[in-house]
Design a protein around this motif. Sequence first.
Motif, mmCIF file in Angstrom:
data_model
loop_
_atom_site.group_PDB
_atom_site.id
_atom_site.type_symbol
_atom_site.label_atom_id
_atom_site.label_comp_id
_atom_site.label_asym_id
_atom_site.label_seq_id
_atom_site.Cartn_x
_atom_site.Cartn_y
_atom_site.Cartn_z
ATOM 1 N N SER A 279 92.061 10.581 61.701
ATOM 2 C CA SER A 279 90.765 10.491 62.359
ATOM 3 C C SER A 279 90.556 11.699 63.255
ATOM 4 O O SER A 279 91.503 12.227 63.840
ATOM 5 C CB SER A 279 90.698 9.211 63.199
ATOM 6 O OG SER A 279 89.472 9.154 63.896
ATOM 7 N N ASN B 290 87.596 4.846 65.932
ATOM 8 C CA ASN B 290 87.335 6.214 65.504
ATOM 9 C C ASN B 290 87.052 6.280 64.010
ATOM 10 O O ASN B 290 87.618 5.521 63.227
ATOM 11 C CB ASN B 290 88.542 7.109 65.820
ATOM 12 C CG ASN B 290 88.796 7.241 67.305
ATOM 13 O OD1 ASN B 290 88.611 6.306 68.058
ATOM 14 N ND2 ASN B 290 89.262 8.386 67.723
ATOM 15 N N ASP B 291 86.196 7.217 63.610
ATOM 16 C CA ASP B 291 85.864 7.399 62.197
ATOM 17 C C ASP B 291 87.045 7.982 61.427
ATOM 18 O O ASP B 291 87.737 8.876 61.918
ATOM 19 C CB ASP B 291 84.668 8.345 62.046
ATOM 20 C CG ASP B 291 83.386 7.746 62.598
ATOM 21 O OD1 ASP B 291 83.270 6.510 62.608
ATOM 22 O OD2 ASP B 291 82.506 8.532 63.010
ATOM 23 N N ASP C 222 80.090 7.254 55.730
ATOM 24 C CA ASP C 222 80.869 6.139 56.253
ATOM 25 C C ASP C 222 82.185 6.086 55.499
ATOM 26 O O ASP C 222 82.250 5.613 54.375
ATOM 27 C CB ASP C 222 80.096 4.822 56.086
ATOM 28 C CG ASP C 222 80.880 3.624 56.591
ATOM 29 O OD1 ASP C 222 81.902 3.833 57.272
ATOM 30 O OD2 ASP C 222 80.483 2.496 56.296
ATOM 31 N N LYS D 124 87.001 3.161 59.586
ATOM 32 C CA LYS D 124 87.331 3.222 61.020
ATOM 33 C C LYS D 124 88.809 2.958 61.241
ATOM 34 O O LYS D 124 89.447 2.225 60.492
ATOM 35 C CB LYS D 124 86.561 2.149 61.798
ATOM 36 C CG LYS D 124 85.049 2.272 61.759
ATOM 37 C CD LYS D 124 84.546 3.282 62.752
ATOM 38 C CE LYS D 124 83.026 3.304 62.771
ATOM 39 N NZ LYS D 124 82.521 4.380 63.615
ATOM 40 N N THR E 216 89.125 1.787 55.066
ATOM 41 C CA THR E 216 88.561 2.995 54.496
ATOM 42 C C THR E 216 88.228 2.713 53.031
ATOM 43 O O THR E 216 88.389 1.594 52.564
ATOM 44 C CB THR E 216 89.517 4.204 54.634
ATOM 45 O OG1 THR E 216 88.840 5.385 54.242
ATOM 46 C CG2 THR E 216 90.780 4.029 53.822
#
Length: 198
Positions: free
Chosen positions: A112, A122-123, A152, A155, A174
């Motif tokens: 991330s 966090n993405d 997207d 996370k 994911t």
Amino acid sequence: MIRTSFTKWFVLLSLSISVAVSSCQKDEEVKDINAVKTSTSKDSVSSVNIINTPGNFLAGKGTLKVTIEDSTYTFDASQDSIAFINVHNGDDKYFGITAINKAHNMSFGISSLGLASVKTSNDVAGSQFLFKVDDKKPLLQYTLTKYAGQQDFGKIDMDQYNHENMIAKGTFFTFLAKDDKSDSPFYRVEGSFELQLK
């Protein structure tokens, strides 16, 4: 787009190098030829500030669980190599978890953008899952798919981080695909981690 793609691959490469080094450190029976390879890897890794920097941990206890296509795979830090690392690439900062099992036939990495901290979401910036079922079948490779949604990629949720004996605890999700074609099926991957120093 090219810079973003390069950065993701750089982080995954960094995670892979870290796993290779930590895996060699975990195994007690290392032959002379492997010792030379490990030494070379350490030199390469140290040049990009991955090993022996603050915020990098090799777990001694705990698990990393990954669920994909109705199967759950577990890495156990008491026998497998699981590392939590922080990578600094210029002004960019990443953190991630990377693991390889003792048999060296299964590895997973997820990263991330940003700094690891408590109670954050966090993405996902990069992820890859590799495993070999048996010698007669080819290596299965799942990688982050850019077609999962509008930027997207999932996370990483951190519940605990770097407190006393706890390295990190949290969950993630994911989307991974077996190849990078626009019509390839992708799979939601979920997992959890609870990593301790000892």
